[in-house]
Design a protein around this motif. Structure first.
Motif, PDB file in Angstrom:
ATOM      1  N   THR A 133      38.395  51.386  48.105  1.00  0.00           N
ATOM      2  CA  THR A 133      38.875  50.405  47.123  1.00  0.00           C
ATOM      3  C   THR A 133      39.967  49.540  47.738  1.00  0.00           C
ATOM      4  OG1 THR A 133      38.435  52.063  45.436  1.00  0.00           O
ATOM      5  CG2 THR A 133      39.653  50.125  44.724  1.00  0.00           C
ATOM      6  N   VAL A 134      40.851  50.175  48.514  1.00  0.00           N
ATOM      7  CA  VAL A 134      41.914  49.421  49.197  1.00  0.00           C
ATOM      8  C   VAL A 134      41.261  48.414  50.151  1.00  0.00           C
ATOM      9  CG1 VAL A 134      43.753  49.601  50.928  1.00  0.00           C
ATOM     10  CG2 VAL A 134      43.735  51.144  48.964  1.00  0.00           C
ATOM     11  N   ALA A 135      40.275  48.863  50.922  1.00  0.00           N
ATOM     12  CA  ALA A 135      39.590  47.960  51.854  1.00  0.00           C
ATOM     13  C   ALA A 135      38.982  46.787  51.093  1.00  0.00           C
ATOM     14  CB  ALA A 135      38.508  48.715  52.620  1.00  0.00           C
ATOM     15  N   PHE A 136      38.412  47.076  49.927  1.00  0.00           N
ATOM     16  CA  PHE A 136      37.796  46.015  49.127  1.00  0.00           C
ATOM     17  C   PHE A 136      38.854  45.035  48.602  1.00  0.00           C
ATOM     18  CE2 PHE A 136      35.646  44.762  44.954  1.00  0.00           C
ATOM     19  CZ  PHE A 136      34.900  43.762  45.555  1.00  0.00           C
ATOM     20  N   ILE A 137      39.925  45.578  48.026  1.00  0.00           N
ATOM     21  CA  ILE A 137      40.996  44.730  47.464  1.00  0.00           C
ATOM     22  C   ILE A 137      41.581  43.836  48.567  1.00  0.00           C
ATOM     23  CG2 ILE A 137      43.355  44.803  46.516  1.00  0.00           C
ATOM     24  CD1 ILE A 137      41.882  45.835  44.268  1.00  0.00           C
ATOM     25  N   LEU A 138      41.681  44.397  49.766  1.00  0.00           N
ATOM     26  CA  LEU A 138      42.283  43.631  50.858  1.00  0.00           C
ATOM     27  C   LEU A 138      41.364  42.524  51.388  1.00  0.00           C
ATOM     28  CD1 LEU A 138      44.182  46.352  52.934  1.00  0.00           C
ATOM     29  CD2 LEU A 138      45.175  44.565  51.494  1.00  0.00           C
ATOM     30  N   THR A 139      40.103  42.514  50.923  1.00  0.00           N
ATOM     31  CA  THR A 139      39.218  41.434  51.388  1.00  0.00           C
ATOM     32  C   THR A 139      39.582  40.104  50.724  1.00  0.00           C
ATOM     33  OG1 THR A 139      37.523  41.879  49.714  1.00  0.00           O
ATOM     34  CG2 THR A 139      37.248  42.973  51.862  1.00  0.00           C
ATOM     35  N   ARG A 141      41.676  37.954  47.056  1.00  0.00           N
ATOM     36  CA  ARG A 141      42.013  38.006  45.639  1.00  0.00           C
ATOM     37  C   ARG A 141      40.763  38.009  44.750  1.00  0.00           C
ATOM     38  NH1 ARG A 141      45.244  34.247  41.887  1.00  0.00           N
ATOM     39  NH2 ARG A 141      45.755  35.722  40.258  1.00  0.00           N
ATOM     40  N   ASN A 142      39.667  37.413  45.255  1.00  0.00           N
ATOM     41  CA  ASN A 142      38.439  37.408  44.460  1.00  0.00           C
ATOM     42  C   ASN A 142      37.923  38.811  44.190  1.00  0.00           C
ATOM     43  OD1 ASN A 142      38.351  34.710  44.205  1.00  0.00           O
ATOM     44  ND2 ASN A 142      36.954  34.373  45.935  1.00  0.00           N
ATOM     45  N   HIS A 145      39.323  40.020  41.025  1.00  0.00           N
ATOM     46  CA  HIS A 145      38.739  39.353  39.861  1.00  0.00           C
ATOM     47  C   HIS A 145      37.295  39.797  39.632  1.00  0.00           C
ATOM     48  CE1 HIS A 145      42.189  37.197  38.597  1.00  0.00           C
ATOM     49  NE2 HIS A 145      42.433  36.798  39.834  1.00  0.00           N
ATOM     50  N   SER A 146      36.594  40.133  40.697  1.00  0.00           N
ATOM     51  CA  SER A 146      35.249  40.690  40.517  1.00  0.00           C
ATOM     52  C   SER A 146      35.335  42.059  39.847  1.00  0.00           C
ATOM     53  CB  SER A 146      34.540  40.859  41.862  1.00  0.00           C
ATOM     54  OG  SER A 146      34.498  39.656  42.541  1.00  0.00           O
ATOM     55  N   LEU A 147      36.332  42.830  40.249  1.00  0.00           N
ATOM     56  CA  LEU A 147      36.501  44.141  39.621  1.00  0.00           C
ATOM     57  C   LEU A 147      36.844  43.989  38.135  1.00  0.00           C
ATOM     58  CD1 LEU A 147      38.356  46.093  42.440  1.00  0.00           C
ATOM     59  CD2 LEU A 147      36.224  46.794  41.357  1.00  0.00           C
ATOM     60  N   LEU A 148      37.671  42.989  37.832  1.00  0.00           N
ATOM     61  CA  LEU A 148      38.023  42.743  36.427  1.00  0.00           C
ATOM     62  C   LEU A 148      36.765  42.515  35.589  1.00  0.00           C
ATOM     63  CD1 LEU A 148      41.029  40.227  36.301  1.00  0.00           C
ATOM     64  CD2 LEU A 148      41.004  42.633  35.685  1.00  0.00           C
ATOM     65  N   LEU A 171      48.242  44.664  41.945  1.00  0.00           N
ATOM     66  CA  LEU A 171      49.628  44.238  41.745  1.00  0.00           C
ATOM     67  C   LEU A 171      50.455  44.500  43.007  1.00  0.00           C
ATOM     68  CD1 LEU A 171      51.981  43.171  40.043  1.00  0.00           C
ATOM     69  CD2 LEU A 171      52.189  45.429  38.978  1.00  0.00           C
ATOM     70  N   ALA A 172      50.248  45.655  43.605  1.00  0.00           N
ATOM     71  CA  ALA A 172      50.996  45.989  44.824  1.00  0.00           C
ATOM     72  C   ALA A 172      50.702  44.961  45.918  1.00  0.00           C
ATOM     73  CB  ALA A 172      50.606  47.388  45.302  1.00  0.00           C
ATOM     74  N   GLN A 173      49.435  44.650  46.074  1.00  0.00           N
ATOM     75  CA  GLN A 173      49.071  43.685  47.110  1.00  0.00           C
ATOM     76  C   GLN A 173      49.639  42.311  46.778  1.00  0.00           C
ATOM     77  OE1 GLN A 173      45.397  41.877  47.167  1.00  0.00           O
ATOM     78  NE2 GLN A 173      45.366  41.480  49.354  1.00  0.00           N
TER      79      GLN A 173
END
Ligand SMILES: [Fe+2]
Ligand SMILES: [Fe+2]
Length: 328
Positions: A133-139, A141-142, A145-148, A171-173
């Motif tokens: 999930t971290v790897a994904f979030i770090l790809t 900001r989209n 928003h896709s997760l949202l 939020l952390a990122q």
């Protein structure tokens, strides 16, 4: 058998599988089905490699979702968890599809963790999921928003856990934390923040009338119980304990279990506290409908001195216009 009944049973027996989650040339140990009206037809028997030809053939007929039998859920879940990192990093898979795969995989996993939180293997699986999930979030900001867009708005402890983890990592990122190790520690704490609730009887958790003093004591104990459970596994880094122990602490000392004040609360715990309260307000419960995101944010802001102002401002910016429509 009446038709309606047959349909319901069939849907119960099969679970959808995104085509994008099937890795080319991997061997699948579950049969794959396609849906034909209300029936499910065997498409591919297990233990055969899934090839590029298979994939393009399906896409020619616009088939993007396949099905596995309900009793093979575990096999599919294991397959997914083994492959999730490569799915997340695959540039050919679109972001929304990745988000759906990550979120579904996380929900299935957290269900298992909450059923058996002290099982070492479950904790290891959580950590590897947080890592993906971290790897994904770090790809970018989209990704958030896709997760949202795929998040569940119905409140269950497992979907709440996944949502809180997602909001916290984003939020952390957004606040400038880019270190993968730190994000993983925070993400693990966020995902498991309510694990102590597994010690509380369901009747108390679901109670809609006022809690007795004894019941309230149980609720107030869940952060510490959470840490105790995680310590027992011996697999979690101590930094991940903070959000578990402190997500109900409040800036003005009005929180529990220890009534800590602003400067005494770990930054990760402040992040998870906001994610926690926001998700709890914006998801549907059996006894009340969801609050719209902007209403929730306003109500949280209006509680003077309860949450860290600057963290809250960042969260509002993070949610932005895309966040505003997601649950309204
Ligand atoms: Fe909690
Ligand atoms: Fe929570």
């Amino acid at each position: 058998m009446p038709k309606a009944e047959k349909t319901e049973t069939a849907i119960d027996r099969f679970m959808p599988v995104q085509l994008d989650s099937l890795r080319i040339d991997s061997i699948l140990d579950f049969d794959l089905y396609v849906r034909a009206g209300t029936d499910y037809v065997l498409y591919r028997a297990s233990n055969m490699p899934f090839t590029e030809e298979n994939r393009s053939g399906l896409l020619r007929y616009n088939v993007k979702v396949l099905y596995v039998a309900g009793d093979k859920r575990r096999q599919y879940q294991e397959y997914l968890e083994t492959n999730i990192k490569s799915i997340v990093l695959d540039p050919t898979i679109e972001e929304n599809a990745k988000a759906g795969i990550v979120y579904d995989s996380a929900k299935l996993l957290v269900k298992d963790v909450l059923d058996n939180p002290t099982l070492g293997n479950n904790i290891r699986r959580s950590q590897s999921l947080v890592d993906s999930t971290v790897a994904f979030i770090l790809t970018g900001r989209n990704a958030f928003h896709s997760l949202l867009r795929v998040m569940s708005f119905d409140y269950y402890t497992y979907s709440h856990s996944v949502n809180v983890c997602t909001f916290s990592l984003a939020l952390a990122q957004f606040m400038g934390i880019e270190d993968v190790k730190e994000l993983c520690q925070l993400g693990t704490g966020a995902l498991l923040h309510d694990v102590g609730k597994t010690m509380i009887p369901e009747a108390v958790l679901q109670k809609r009338s006022q809690l007795s003093d004894r019941e309230w004591e149980l609720i107030k104990a869940h952060p510490q119980w959470g840490v105790d459970i995680l310590k027992e596994t011996g697999l979690i880094e101590e930094e991940s304990y903070y959000p578990v122990l402190e997500h109900h602490e409040r800036e003005d000392g009005s929180g529990y279990p220890r009534g800590l004040r602003s400067g005494e609360i770990h930054a990760h715990s402040k992040i998870v506290a906001i994610a926690d309260v926001f998700d709890a307000m914006t998801t549907r419960r059996v006894y009340r409908s969801a609050v719209a995101p902007f209403v929730a944010l306003k109500e949280i802001f209006d509680q003077e001195g309860v949450f860290d102002r600057s963290f809250l401002e960042n969260f509002t910016l993070l949610m932005g216009p895309a966040g505003q429509h997601k649950r309204s």
